[in-house]
Scaffold this active site. Structure first.
Site, PDB file in Angstrom:
ATOM      1  N   LYS A  71      42.966  -4.990  -2.615  1.00  0.00           N
ATOM      2  CA  LYS A  71      42.538  -5.147  -1.214  1.00  0.00           C
ATOM      3  C   LYS A  71      42.757  -3.871  -0.409  1.00  0.00           C
ATOM      4  O   LYS A  71      41.849  -3.414   0.298  1.00  0.00           O
ATOM      5  CB  LYS A  71      43.289  -6.328  -0.596  1.00  0.00           C
ATOM      6  CG  LYS A  71      43.065  -6.532   0.891  1.00  0.00           C
ATOM      7  CD  LYS A  71      43.552  -7.887   1.335  1.00  0.00           C
ATOM      8  CE  LYS A  71      44.949  -8.201   0.864  1.00  0.00           C
ATOM      9  NZ  LYS A  71      45.968  -7.279   1.425  1.00  0.00           N
ATOM     10  N   THR A  73      43.221  -0.859  -1.632  1.00  0.00           N
ATOM     11  CA  THR A  73      42.362   0.149  -2.257  1.00  0.00           C
ATOM     12  C   THR A  73      40.942   0.057  -1.706  1.00  0.00           C
ATOM     13  O   THR A  73      40.320   1.079  -1.371  1.00  0.00           O
ATOM     14  CB  THR A  73      42.359  -0.036  -3.786  1.00  0.00           C
ATOM     15  OG1 THR A  73      43.699   0.068  -4.276  1.00  0.00           O
ATOM     16  CG2 THR A  73      41.489   1.008  -4.469  1.00  0.00           C
ATOM     17  N   ARG A  94      48.940  -1.810   7.331  1.00  0.00           N
ATOM     18  CA  ARG A  94      50.362  -2.090   7.517  1.00  0.00           C
ATOM     19  C   ARG A  94      51.202  -1.062   6.784  1.00  0.00           C
ATOM     20  O   ARG A  94      50.736  -0.435   5.837  1.00  0.00           O
ATOM     21  CB  ARG A  94      50.707  -3.490   6.974  1.00  0.00           C
ATOM     22  CG  ARG A  94      50.051  -4.633   7.714  1.00  0.00           C
ATOM     23  CD  ARG A  94      50.313  -5.957   7.004  1.00  0.00           C
ATOM     24  NE  ARG A  94      49.807  -5.922   5.641  1.00  0.00           N
ATOM     25  CZ  ARG A  94      50.272  -6.663   4.643  1.00  0.00           C
ATOM     26  NH1 ARG A  94      51.268  -7.503   4.861  1.00  0.00           N
ATOM     27  NH2 ARG A  94      49.748  -6.589   3.444  1.00  0.00           N
ATOM     28  N   LYS A 105      55.946  -5.597  -6.933  1.00  0.00           N
ATOM     29  CA  LYS A 105      54.577  -5.361  -6.488  1.00  0.00           C
ATOM     30  C   LYS A 105      54.215  -3.879  -6.463  1.00  0.00           C
ATOM     31  O   LYS A 105      53.074  -3.489  -6.627  1.00  0.00           O
ATOM     32  CB  LYS A 105      54.386  -5.973  -5.086  1.00  0.00           C
ATOM     33  CG  LYS A 105      52.985  -5.862  -4.522  1.00  0.00           C
ATOM     34  CD  LYS A 105      52.894  -6.606  -3.196  1.00  0.00           C
ATOM     35  CE  LYS A 105      51.524  -6.456  -2.560  1.00  0.00           C
ATOM     36  NZ  LYS A 105      51.321  -5.124  -1.968  1.00  0.00           N
ATOM     37  N   ALA A 273      52.625 -11.461   4.742  1.00  0.00           N
ATOM     38  CA  ALA A 273      51.731 -12.560   5.096  1.00  0.00           C
ATOM     39  C   ALA A 273      52.188 -13.892   4.526  1.00  0.00           C
ATOM     40  O   ALA A 273      51.788 -14.940   5.023  1.00  0.00           O
ATOM     41  CB  ALA A 273      50.317 -12.264   4.612  1.00  0.00           C
ATOM     42  N   PHE A 301      47.946 -10.346   1.455  1.00  0.00           N
ATOM     43  CA  PHE A 301      47.715 -11.361   0.425  1.00  0.00           C
ATOM     44  C   PHE A 301      46.320 -11.967   0.551  1.00  0.00           C
ATOM     45  O   PHE A 301      45.384 -11.294   0.981  1.00  0.00           O
ATOM     46  CB  PHE A 301      48.818 -12.416   0.446  1.00  0.00           C
ATOM     47  CG  PHE A 301      50.158 -11.880   0.018  1.00  0.00           C
ATOM     48  CD1 PHE A 301      50.301 -11.190  -1.177  1.00  0.00           C
ATOM     49  CD2 PHE A 301      51.282 -12.046   0.803  1.00  0.00           C
ATOM     50  CE1 PHE A 301      51.533 -10.678  -1.585  1.00  0.00           C
ATOM     51  CE2 PHE A 301      52.519 -11.543   0.405  1.00  0.00           C
ATOM     52  CZ  PHE A 301      52.641 -10.857  -0.787  1.00  0.00           C
ATOM     53  N   PHE A 381      36.124  -2.971 -12.518  1.00  0.00           N
ATOM     54  CA  PHE A 381      36.914  -2.467 -13.650  1.00  0.00           C
ATOM     55  C   PHE A 381      35.955  -2.098 -14.779  1.00  0.00           C
ATOM     56  O   PHE A 381      34.875  -2.705 -14.917  1.00  0.00           O
ATOM     57  CB  PHE A 381      37.907  -3.528 -14.153  1.00  0.00           C
ATOM     58  CG  PHE A 381      39.120  -3.708 -13.277  1.00  0.00           C
ATOM     59  CD1 PHE A 381      40.361  -3.253 -13.693  1.00  0.00           C
ATOM     60  CD2 PHE A 381      39.028  -4.340 -12.050  1.00  0.00           C
ATOM     61  CE1 PHE A 381      41.489  -3.418 -12.889  1.00  0.00           C
ATOM     62  CE2 PHE A 381      40.145  -4.505 -11.242  1.00  0.00           C
ATOM     63  CZ  PHE A 381      41.379  -4.047 -11.661  1.00  0.00           C
ATOM     64  N   TRP A 409      38.324   2.799  -6.617  1.00  0.00           N
ATOM     65  CA  TRP A 409      39.519   3.212  -7.349  1.00  0.00           C
ATOM     66  C   TRP A 409      39.203   4.422  -8.237  1.00  0.00           C
ATOM     67  O   TRP A 409      39.968   5.379  -8.287  1.00  0.00           O
ATOM     68  CB  TRP A 409      40.032   2.052  -8.213  1.00  0.00           C
ATOM     69  CG  TRP A 409      41.337   2.342  -8.886  1.00  0.00           C
ATOM     70  CD1 TRP A 409      42.593   2.125  -8.385  1.00  0.00           C
ATOM     71  CD2 TRP A 409      41.528   2.928 -10.178  1.00  0.00           C
ATOM     72  NE1 TRP A 409      43.548   2.537  -9.285  1.00  0.00           N
ATOM     73  CE2 TRP A 409      42.928   3.036 -10.394  1.00  0.00           C
ATOM     74  CE3 TRP A 409      40.663   3.372 -11.179  1.00  0.00           C
ATOM     75  CZ2 TRP A 409      43.466   3.563 -11.564  1.00  0.00           C
ATOM     76  CZ3 TRP A 409      41.202   3.911 -12.349  1.00  0.00           C
ATOM     77  CH2 TRP A 409      42.583   3.989 -12.536  1.00  0.00           C
TER      78      TRP A 409
END
Length: 556
Positions: A71, A73, A94, A105, A273, A301, A381, A409
């Site tokens: 998200k 990214t 954030r 994480k 969140a 999230f 991906f 990415w």
């Protein structure tokens, strides 16, 4: 393939004053934190506050899985893509917490060639905002216990102290502690608790405050305890407000950094969140709206948590109206929701995709309830197949959503051009008629039930007896008009993290409810959610190191 930290460390950053200049910010309006970080001054806000707002775009995602969604990214890459298209865009994010950075994480600077930099600074101490919040939180706790020790003129009931100490670290042994052990001069013995800094009400207050005066007012309204008569005792009552504000006077100023492609990024505030309201600061978002034509922001999230709180708490409180929502998913995560083991996600599996796509379907339905245009993007991906992509594209378009692949990415802004163009087309041709999910006038119980049924898909809500009493007391105190902030696990639409996909025939269990009077919302704790996380068996911290020449390694 290079790691995120290798890519970030090889980046050639512009001095922050040059990034600011691109965004129309004069050097005199910056407060520098080294070469590549700066805070934006109050004087700058005074110069721009009467400008017309740009468009506001929220980036959210399906429920997170071990397969990864990307998200942040996507948010960063979309901002970079807008720059490549010649658009005046700013991203608003954030700040990361040290807890997940050293836990499981990892960091929160984006990934690959869609990152904000300096990556190590952002993920570690940054400009000290979280330390200031931690200090203000714990000053209030110290003044509370000192008041009890020094005669307790406010008649605080030690059994009804609700203010918790905080630390920006995952540390499970601090969840439930005893303080005041020792002799008489060491304070009154009582049970106490810690929360992680991102769950502190002061974090929420900082992120929702309009300005320094509003921050001070909200801090004073924090309820720290109840007296023997059952009446609330506030930070103002303890005369702690001024000193807390002094600790936060710089932390309230938004931070400016850059992406790998030098797109301006405002990074400020960081409530989780799953246990807090999950959005960056109102001040940073408002400032970005005055500085640019398009603001791309994110909420934490999945959309059941971050987006719901962005739309029902932040937008309601700040008068913001999003113009579009980008919903991020991956083929891998959808197959994981369809029952595929993480080790097998690289193989094409349309049957599993058909089972798992119901998670995406529910999030689409939820966002459409707010009458905001939705664009679904697949964070690509190399193992994804054309058949899988086309199945998802058709699925989304049949549900009235625009769709685009994202390759940010791997390719940075260039990989986000298709998504950027689809978003620009949506902003041009589709009108947002945003409205919150529920009205202020509903009871707190009705608000909790509305979110549980409409967003999570629950059959109903089971309130523990303690929660029933707490709800009644909160409403009797005059806080019934507040929105609700649901503390729920992030992995499932339900309050049971093991229920993937789109669970049905379940109830949400509310075990505790408390009011954050300064922040202006009521928190409902569901399931087994914890406001102080713990470290995993093998923490990410095990792999973080510093070379002899000061280069950080192992951060991701």
């Amino acid at each position: 393939m290079k790691t995120d930290i290798q890519i970030a460390q090889e980046a050639v950053m512009l001095p922050i004053k040059e990034v600011a200049q691109k965004a129309g910010i004069a050097e005199e309006d910056l407060e520098f934190y080294g070469k590549y970080k700066a805070k934006l001054s109050q004087e700058f806000w005074d110069k721009i506050k009467d400008r017309e707002d740009g468009k506001l775009v929220l980036v959210t995602a399906i429920n997170p899985t071990p397969a990864g969604e990307g998200k942040t990214t996507t948010t960063v890459g979309l901002g970079e893509a807008m720059g490549k298209l010649g658009k005046n865009a700013i991203i608003a994010l954030r700040e990361p917490s040290l807890g997940p950075c050293f836990g499981i994480k990892g960091g929160a600077a984006g990934g690959g060639y869609a990152q904000v930099v300096p990556m190590e600074d952002l993920n570690l101490h940054f400009t000290g905002d979280f330390h200031a919040i931690t200090s203000a939180n714990n000053l209030l706790a110290a003044m509370l216990d000192n008041h009890i020790q020094q005669g307790n003129s406010l008649q605080i009931d030690p059994r009804q102290v609700v203010w918790k100490r905080c630390l920006d670290m995952n540390d499970r042994v601090l969840r439930n502690i005893v303080v005041g052990l020792g002799n008489k001069m060491d304070g009154m013995v009582r049970e106490d608790h810690f929360v992680i800094t991102v769950a502190s009400e002061i974090m929420a207050i900082l992120c929702l405050a309009d300005d320094l005066a509003d921050l001070k007012k909200r801090l004073g309204q924090i309820i720290v305890a109840y007296n023997f008569a059952g009446e609330p005792v506030t930070a103002d009552d303890l005369q702690a407000t001024g000193a807390m504000t002094a600790l936060l006077k710089d932390a309230i100023k938004p931070n400016l950094i850059q992406t790998l492609e030098h797109t301006p990024a405002l990074v400020h505030g960081g409530p989780f969140a799953n246990i807090a309201h999950g959005c960056n600061s109102v001040r940073a978002t408002r400032m970005a709206l005055k500085m640019s034509d398009i603001v791309i922001t994110e909420a934490g999230f999945g959309a059941d948590l971050g987006a719901e709180k962005f739309l029902d708490i932040k937008c309601r409180k700040a008068g913001l109206k999003p113009d579009a929502v980008v919903l991020v998913a991956t083929v891998r995560a959808l197959k994981y929701n369809g029952g595929v083991a993480k080790a097998d996600l690289a193989k094409e599996n349309l049957d599993a995709l058909k089972k798992g796509i119901v998670n995406l379907e529910k999030h689409i339905e939820n966002l459409q309830k707010y009458d905001v245009p939705v664009v679904v993007t697949l964070n690509s991906f190399v193992t994804d197949t054309e058949a899988e992509n086309e199945f998802i594209r058709k699925f989304c378009e049949e549900r009235g959503c625009e769709f685009a692949l994202s390759e940010v990415w791997e390719k940075g802004g260039e990989g986000g051009i298709a998504l950027a163009e689809k978003l620009l087309e949506t902003l041009e041709n589709k009108e947002s008629h945003f409205h919150p999910l529920y009205e202020d006038g509903l009871s707190l119980k009705e608000k909790i039930e509305t979110v549980s049924r409409e967003i999570y898909g629950a059959r109903g809500v089971i309130f523990e007896p303690a929660a029933e009493k707490q709800l009644a007391k909160i409403e009797s105190m005059g806080f019934g008009s507040f929105p609700v902030c649901m503390a729920k696990n992030q992995y499932s639409l339900s309050d049971d993290a093991s229920k993937l996909g789109r669970p049905t025939d379940f109830d949400i269990h509310v075990r505790e409810v408390y009011v954050s009077a300064g922040a202006g919302f009521v928190v409902a704790l569901t399931g087994a959610i914890m406001t102080m996380p713990g470290l995993p068996k093998v923490p990410a911290a095990n792999n973080i190191d510093v070379t002899d020449d000061g280069m950080i390694t192992g951060l991701f």
